[in-house]
Write a protein that holds these residues in place. Sequence first.
Motif, PDB file in Angstrom:
ATOM      1  N   SER A   6      27.784  49.010  39.720  1.00 48.12           N
ATOM      2  CA  SER A   6      27.717  47.395  38.900  1.00 48.12           C
ATOM      3  C   SER A   6      28.672  46.852  39.334  1.00 48.12           C
ATOM      4  O   SER A   6      28.771  45.433  38.791  1.00 48.12           O
ATOM      5  CB  SER A   6      26.971  47.349  37.593  1.00 48.12           C
ATOM      6  OG  SER A   6      26.061  48.431  37.669  1.00 48.12           O
ATOM      7  N   ALA A   7      28.783  46.870  40.741  1.00 52.36           N
ATOM      8  CA  ALA A   7      30.311  45.867  41.048  1.00 52.36           C
ATOM      9  C   ALA A   7      29.874  45.045  41.994  1.00 52.36           C
ATOM     10  O   ALA A   7      29.476  43.688  42.122  1.00 52.36           O
ATOM     11  CB  ALA A   7      31.108  47.099  41.742  1.00 52.36           C
ATOM     12  N   GLY A  36      31.524  41.470  41.429  1.00 51.47           N
ATOM     13  CA  GLY A  36      32.334  41.328  40.355  1.00 51.47           C
ATOM     14  C   GLY A  36      32.916  42.147  39.139  1.00 51.47           C
ATOM     15  O   GLY A  36      31.416  43.057  39.139  1.00 51.47           O
ATOM     16  N   SER A  37      33.163  42.103  37.487  1.00 50.04           N
ATOM     17  CA  SER A  37      32.521  43.195  37.026  1.00 50.04           C
ATOM     18  C   SER A  37      31.905  43.032  36.518  1.00 50.04           C
ATOM     19  O   SER A  37      30.952  42.278  36.160  1.00 50.04           O
ATOM     20  CB  SER A  37      34.007  43.544  36.224  1.00 50.04           C
ATOM     21  OG  SER A  37      35.394  44.052  36.364  1.00 50.04           O
ATOM     22  N   PRO A  38      31.510  44.298  35.953  1.00 51.03           N
ATOM     23  CA  PRO A  38      29.650  43.790  35.539  1.00 51.03           C
ATOM     24  C   PRO A  38      29.825  43.357  33.417  1.00 51.03           C
ATOM     25  O   PRO A  38      30.118  43.799  32.410  1.00 51.03           O
ATOM     26  CB  PRO A  38      29.383  44.946  34.446  1.00 51.03           C
ATOM     27  CG  PRO A  38      30.602  45.479  34.626  1.00 51.03           C
ATOM     28  CD  PRO A  38      31.812  45.449  35.274  1.00 51.03           C
ATOM     29  N   ARG A  80      29.832  37.154  31.310  1.00 54.62           N
ATOM     30  CA  ARG A  80      30.780  35.779  31.136  1.00 54.62           C
ATOM     31  C   ARG A  80      30.949  34.811  32.811  1.00 54.62           C
ATOM     32  O   ARG A  80      31.497  34.001  32.640  1.00 54.62           O
ATOM     33  CB  ARG A  80      31.822  35.892  30.249  1.00 54.62           C
ATOM     34  CG  ARG A  80      31.712  35.779  28.665  1.00 54.62           C
ATOM     35  CD  ARG A  80      32.768  36.591  27.929  1.00 54.62           C
ATOM     36  NE  ARG A  80      33.454  37.757  28.120  1.00 54.62           N
ATOM     37  CZ  ARG A  80      34.728  37.910  27.627  1.00 54.62           C
ATOM     38  NH1 ARG A  80      34.925  37.669  26.947  1.00 54.62           N
ATOM     39  NH2 ARG A  80      35.068  39.620  27.961  1.00 54.62           N
ATOM     40  N   THR A  81      31.106  35.974  33.343  1.00 55.95           N
ATOM     41  CA  THR A  81      31.545  35.452  35.229  1.00 55.95           C
ATOM     42  C   THR A  81      30.282  34.773  35.613  1.00 55.95           C
ATOM     43  O   THR A  81      30.141  33.623  35.684  1.00 55.95           O
ATOM     44  CB  THR A  81      31.480  36.965  35.876  1.00 55.95           C
ATOM     45  OG1 THR A  81      32.728  37.317  35.613  1.00 55.95           O
ATOM     46  CG2 THR A  81      31.830  36.055  37.150  1.00 55.95           C
ATOM     47  N   PRO A  82      28.817  35.085  35.700  1.00 57.63           N
ATOM     48  CA  PRO A  82      27.679  33.940  36.282  1.00 57.63           C
ATOM     49  C   PRO A  82      28.050  32.773  34.682  1.00 57.63           C
ATOM     50  O   PRO A  82      27.195  32.001  35.705  1.00 57.63           O
ATOM     51  CB  PRO A  82      26.436  34.826  35.613  1.00 57.63           C
ATOM     52  CG  PRO A  82      27.121  36.358  35.321  1.00 57.63           C
ATOM     53  CD  PRO A  82      28.040  36.042  35.122  1.00 57.63           C
ATOM     54  N   GLU A 125      37.430  41.240  33.175  1.00 53.22           N
ATOM     55  CA  GLU A 125      38.265  42.030  33.686  1.00 53.22           C
ATOM     56  C   GLU A 125      37.804  41.896  34.979  1.00 53.22           C
ATOM     57  O   GLU A 125      36.647  41.847  35.789  1.00 53.22           O
ATOM     58  CB  GLU A 125      38.149  43.957  33.342  1.00 53.22           C
ATOM     59  CG  GLU A 125      39.178  44.306  33.834  1.00 53.22           C
ATOM     60  CD  GLU A 125      38.506  45.753  33.038  1.00 53.22           C
ATOM     61  OE1 GLU A 125      39.173  46.966  34.086  1.00 53.22           O
ATOM     62  OE2 GLU A 125      38.071  45.837  32.652  1.00 53.22           O
ATOM     63  N   ARG A 126      39.444  42.033  36.034  1.00 53.67           N
ATOM     64  CA  ARG A 126      38.685  41.577  37.189  1.00 53.67           C
ATOM     65  C   ARG A 126      38.664  43.008  37.815  1.00 53.67           C
ATOM     66  O   ARG A 126      39.125  43.953  37.404  1.00 53.67           O
ATOM     67  CB  ARG A 126      40.477  40.526  38.466  1.00 53.67           C
ATOM     68  CG  ARG A 126      40.678  39.681  38.194  1.00 53.67           C
ATOM     69  CD  ARG A 126      40.405  39.620  36.601  1.00 53.67           C
ATOM     70  NE  ARG A 126      40.177  37.327  36.566  1.00 53.67           N
ATOM     71  CZ  ARG A 126      39.895  36.874  35.865  1.00 53.67           C
ATOM     72  NH1 ARG A 126      38.928  36.644  35.141  1.00 53.67           N
ATOM     73  NH2 ARG A 126      40.125  35.842  35.901  1.00 53.67           N
ATOM     74  N   LEU A 127      38.063  42.759  38.763  1.00 53.79           N
ATOM     75  CA  LEU A 127      37.668  43.483  39.921  1.00 53.79           C
ATOM     76  C   LEU A 127      38.390  44.617  40.948  1.00 53.79           C
ATOM     77  O   LEU A 127      39.027  43.815  41.396  1.00 53.79           O
ATOM     78  CB  LEU A 127      36.189  43.266  40.660  1.00 53.79           C
ATOM     79  CG  LEU A 127      35.370  44.973  41.321  1.00 53.79           C
ATOM     80  CD1 LEU A 127      34.719  45.781  40.057  1.00 53.79           C
ATOM     81  CD2 LEU A 127      34.619  44.305  42.222  1.00 53.79           C
ATOM     82  N   ASP A 128      38.626  45.431  40.424  1.00 56.71           N
ATOM     83  CA  ASP A 128      39.994  46.608  41.152  1.00 56.71           C
ATOM     84  C   ASP A 128      38.943  48.070  41.825  1.00 56.71           C
ATOM     85  O   ASP A 128      38.703  48.461  41.981  1.00 56.71           O
ATOM     86  CB  ASP A 128      40.806  47.320  39.788  1.00 56.71           C
ATOM     87  CG  ASP A 128      42.201  47.654  40.772  1.00 56.71           C
ATOM     88  OD1 ASP A 128      41.878  48.294  42.013  1.00 56.71           O
ATOM     89  OD2 ASP A 128      42.972  48.095  39.982  1.00 56.71           O
ATOM     90  N   LEU A 129      39.231  46.974  43.190  1.00 58.67           N
ATOM     91  CA  LEU A 129      38.285  48.038  44.044  1.00 58.67           C
ATOM     92  C   LEU A 129      38.490  49.282  44.294  1.00 58.67           C
ATOM     93  O   LEU A 129      38.502  50.422  44.974  1.00 58.67           O
ATOM     94  CB  LEU A 129      37.692  47.194  45.491  1.00 58.67           C
ATOM     95  CG  LEU A 129      37.090  46.067  45.248  1.00 58.67           C
ATOM     96  CD1 LEU A 129      37.198  45.037  46.897  1.00 58.67           C
ATOM     97  CD2 LEU A 129      35.839  46.609  45.051  1.00 58.67           C
ATOM     98  N   ALA A 130      40.136  49.416  44.558  1.00 57.79           N
ATOM     99  CA  ALA A 130      41.157  49.904  44.908  1.00 57.79           C
ATOM    100  C   ALA A 130      40.666  51.317  43.620  1.00 57.79           C
ATOM    101  O   ALA A 130      40.791  52.454  43.720  1.00 57.79           O
ATOM    102  CB  ALA A 130      42.718  50.353  44.694  1.00 57.79           C
TER     103      ALA A 130
END
Length: 401
Positions: free
Chosen positions: A253-254, A271-273, A276-278, A294-299
């Motif tokens: 769900s990224a 983005g994080s699930p 509030r982002t959309p 919370e920011r999506l941390d791909l690593a």
Amino acid sequence: MTAEQEQDYPAKTVRVTVLGATGSIGQSVADLIARNPDRFEVVALVANSSADALAEMALRLNAKSAVLCDPRNFEDLKNRLSGSGIDTASGDQAVFEAVDRDTDLVIGAIVGAAGLLPTMAAIKPGRRIALANKECLVCAGDLFMGKIAAEDAEILPVDSEHNAIFQVFEASHPDSIEKVILTASGGPFRTMAFEDMVRVTPQQALKHPNWDMGARISIDSATMMNKGLEVIEAHHLFPVSADQLDVLVHPQSAVHGLVQYRDGSLLAQLGSPDMRTPIAHCMAYPRRMQTPVERLDLAKLGSLTFEAPDMKRFPALRIALEALRSGGTAPAVLNAADETAVAAFLKGAIGFMDIPAAVEEALSAFSAKGKLAPAATVEDVLALDQEARVWTGHWISSRAA
């Protein structure tokens, strides 16, 4: 104010009306407004019956008006807000008066078919509608989008998948687009054996692995009916045919939505699930606003995986796609039957796999009666909605017997 803050700031205060203020979407909207009180002015908050929650929110956001759809708890609301200077009202007429107030942005988040008429009434010349109610497009997509065009209003999609597509969809060049892809987490039963799904309990189905959602949408996610409904919505929101819409199961769900272009490019929004982002994207559009998401941390995430949906284990998705291709009011019957069946499942009246069975039986019955022709008015849609609910209720009763 720093240069960065000034760039992020709107040219004027945005006047907001929230339909469905005390639901999960409304609460996220309230959180964002509370964090940015000088950016938004709350014109009206409309809720179904939660007087205490509505009063608390109205006071916290300094709303001008608080309205209950259900008048039975109005005295509680009135007493809670006495002396606050906040107008209070209740009933259907009060809801329509609320959407008639001067406002720039209406967030349509009333759950279910009950949100159809108020959200339609909120469409005014030049106004923005941030849409989070599925029924407006699933049940009455042609009528709803027709009014949006006639009133020269603007629609902004709140659902994470549609909002993602909106962000990467080149609206000025729709002919360059080959495919629109909605992602699905696969829900809690993505890897469950087919023979085990008949024994799924409501408690199991309500435990979504990634999202925190209401009861119906959680069950719809578990059956993947939710994704089918979203494909129907996307057909109305974007100038693409049914054959240009696709679904990919993406457990992390990224990635929330993708658009494939004729030059081979594939654009995605990640983005994080967190809804509030959309929601923030719609509230600040065309600018961006700060959120606590919370920011999506791909690593840290490590990998992104995708797979085709299993139509055998998730027949609800297949049924929804067939309803889209059938056209007319098939999606309205689909939605009414599904909502009725989900409610019955949550009460323990039917099994998990009876949900798509009920929907398919309803569509078959209404098709045989010749009742899936396009609707002329919203009232026709609502009448069919009620008829489909009654029919499905009878089918469920006979199934239980």
